[in-house]
Design a protein around this motif. Structure first.
Motif, PDB file in Angstrom:
ATOM      1  N   LYS A  87       0.846  -1.194   0.000  1.00 35.28           N
ATOM      2  CA  LYS A  87       0.000   0.000   0.000  1.00 35.28           C
ATOM      3  C   LYS A  87       0.885   1.249   0.000  1.00 35.28           C
ATOM      4  CE  LYS A  87      -3.305  -2.417   3.003  1.00 35.28           C
ATOM      5  NZ  LYS A  87      -4.025  -2.358   4.305  1.00 35.28           N
ATOM      6  N   PRO A  88       0.362   2.357  -0.447  1.00 33.22           N
ATOM      7  CA  PRO A  88       1.158   3.597  -0.417  1.00 33.22           C
ATOM      8  C   PRO A  88       1.689   3.919   0.977  1.00 33.22           C
ATOM      9  CG  PRO A  88      -0.749   3.904  -1.801  1.00 33.22           C
ATOM     10  CD  PRO A  88      -0.912   2.553  -1.155  1.00 33.22           C
ATOM     11  N   GLU A  89       0.939   3.570   2.001  1.00 37.02           N
ATOM     12  CA  GLU A  89       1.395   3.859   3.363  1.00 37.02           C
ATOM     13  C   GLU A  89       2.546   2.963   3.817  1.00 37.02           C
ATOM     14  OE1 GLU A  89      -1.741   3.314   2.345  1.00 37.02           O
ATOM     15  OE2 GLU A  89      -2.887   2.137   3.825  1.00 37.02           O
ATOM     16  N   ASP A  90       2.916   1.985   3.011  1.00 41.05           N
ATOM     17  CA  ASP A  90       4.096   1.181   3.306  1.00 41.05           C
ATOM     18  C   ASP A  90       5.381   1.865   2.835  1.00 41.05           C
ATOM     19  OD1 ASP A  90       2.179  -1.695   2.387  1.00 41.05           O
ATOM     20  OD2 ASP A  90       2.719  -1.069   4.422  1.00 41.05           O
ATOM     21  N   THR A  91       5.242   2.965   2.136  1.00 40.69           N
ATOM     22  CA  THR A  91       6.406   3.700   1.657  1.00 40.69           C
ATOM     23  C   THR A  91       7.245   4.186   2.823  1.00 40.69           C
ATOM     24  OG1 THR A  91       5.294   4.421  -0.376  1.00 40.69           O
ATOM     25  CG2 THR A  91       7.165   5.751   0.392  1.00 40.69           C
ATOM     26  N   ALA A  92       8.527   3.827   2.810  1.00 42.36           N
ATOM     27  CA  ALA A  92       9.428   4.176   3.900  1.00 42.36           C
ATOM     28  C   ALA A  92      10.833   3.693   3.580  1.00 42.36           C
ATOM     29  CB  ALA A  92       8.962   3.543   5.207  1.00 42.36           C
ATOM     30  N   LEU A  93      11.754   4.085   4.422  1.00 40.69           N
ATOM     31  CA  LEU A  93      13.109   3.536   4.403  1.00 40.69           C
ATOM     32  C   LEU A  93      13.107   2.350   5.356  1.00 40.69           C
ATOM     33  CD1 LEU A  93      15.893   4.071   3.150  1.00 40.69           C
ATOM     34  CD2 LEU A  93      16.423   5.487   5.133  1.00 40.69           C
ATOM     35  N   TYR A  94      13.447   1.192   4.840  1.00 40.51           N
ATOM     36  CA  TYR A  94      13.407  -0.038   5.621  1.00 40.51           C
ATOM     37  C   TYR A  94      14.817  -0.404   6.098  1.00 40.51           C
ATOM     38  CZ  TYR A  94       8.549  -0.911   4.436  1.00 40.51           C
ATOM     39  OH  TYR A  94       7.178  -0.816   4.344  1.00 40.51           O
ATOM     40  N   TYR A  95      14.912  -0.697   7.394  1.00 39.00           N
ATOM     41  CA  TYR A  95      16.189  -1.022   8.006  1.00 39.00           C
ATOM     42  C   TYR A  95      16.189  -2.455   8.532  1.00 39.00           C
ATOM     43  CZ  TYR A  95      17.012   4.037   8.176  1.00 39.00           C
ATOM     44  OH  TYR A  95      17.186   5.365   7.859  1.00 39.00           O
ATOM     45  N   CYS A  96      17.253  -3.150   8.251  1.00 35.46           N
ATOM     46  CA  CYS A  96      17.479  -4.459   8.844  1.00 35.46           C
ATOM     47  C   CYS A  96      18.032  -4.273  10.249  1.00 35.46           C
ATOM     48  CB  CYS A  96      18.471  -5.225   7.968  1.00 35.46           C
ATOM     49  SG  CYS A  96      19.053  -6.774   8.651  1.00 35.46           S
ATOM     50  N   ASN A  97      17.582  -5.096  11.175  1.00 35.81           N
ATOM     51  CA  ASN A  97      18.062  -5.054  12.553  1.00 35.81           C
ATOM     52  C   ASN A  97      18.406  -6.456  13.021  1.00 35.81           C
ATOM     53  OD1 ASN A  97      16.696  -5.517  15.559  1.00 35.81           O
ATOM     54  ND2 ASN A  97      18.154  -3.833  15.468  1.00 35.81           N
ATOM     55  N   VAL A  98      19.560  -6.579  13.637  1.00 33.42           N
ATOM     56  CA  VAL A  98      19.974  -7.869  14.204  1.00 33.42           C
ATOM     57  C   VAL A  98      20.505  -7.636  15.603  1.00 33.42           C
ATOM     58  CG1 VAL A  98      21.471  -9.866  13.961  1.00 33.42           C
ATOM     59  CG2 VAL A  98      20.574  -8.746  11.917  1.00 33.42           C
TER      60      VAL A  98
END
Length: 122
Positions: A87-98
């Motif tokens: 969805k348009p609201e999923d637009t974002a900068l996605y970060y991996c976290n460990v």
């Protein structure tokens, strides 16, 4: 030293799919959990999905339940995020976290990728 390398972001139309991947490498002794966060412009960073190293427990943000699936490969120290019905609201900068334990440390700590952009637009 630990490195997290992400891939798979991009531009997709509403209703489409993307798959994000993150590979952790370096002086890793043990991993507690892996996951994905995102941050949209003007908003705080939020947890999207998380999975324990043994894969027995997953957690999702309410907004992505039923659409996103997190998975991991212990042999490769990777975590993936399959995103469907975007969805348009999923637009974002996605970060991996460990959350992991480095070889010469006595405590677990959080490590972050550099971020990969996901844009959902027609």
């Amino acid at each position: 030293q630990v490195q997290l390398v992400e891939s798979g972001g991009g531009l997709v139309q509403p209703g489409g799919s993307l798959r994000l991947s993150c590979a952790a490498s370096g002086s890793i002794f043990d991993i507690d959990h892996l996951g994905w966060y995102r941050q949209a412009p003007g908003k705080e960073r939020e947890m999207v999905a998380r999975i324990t190293r043994d894969g027995t427990t997953t957690k999702y943000a309410d907004s992505v339940k039923g659409r996103f699936t997190v998975s991991r490969d212990n042999a490769k120290n990777t975590v993936d995020l399959q995103m469907n019905s975007l969805k348009p609201e999923d637009t974002a900068l996605y970060y991996c976290n460990v959350r992991l334990l480095e070889r010469w440390r006595s405590y677990y700590d959080d490590y972050w990728g550099q971020g990969t952009q996901v844009t959902v637009s027609s």
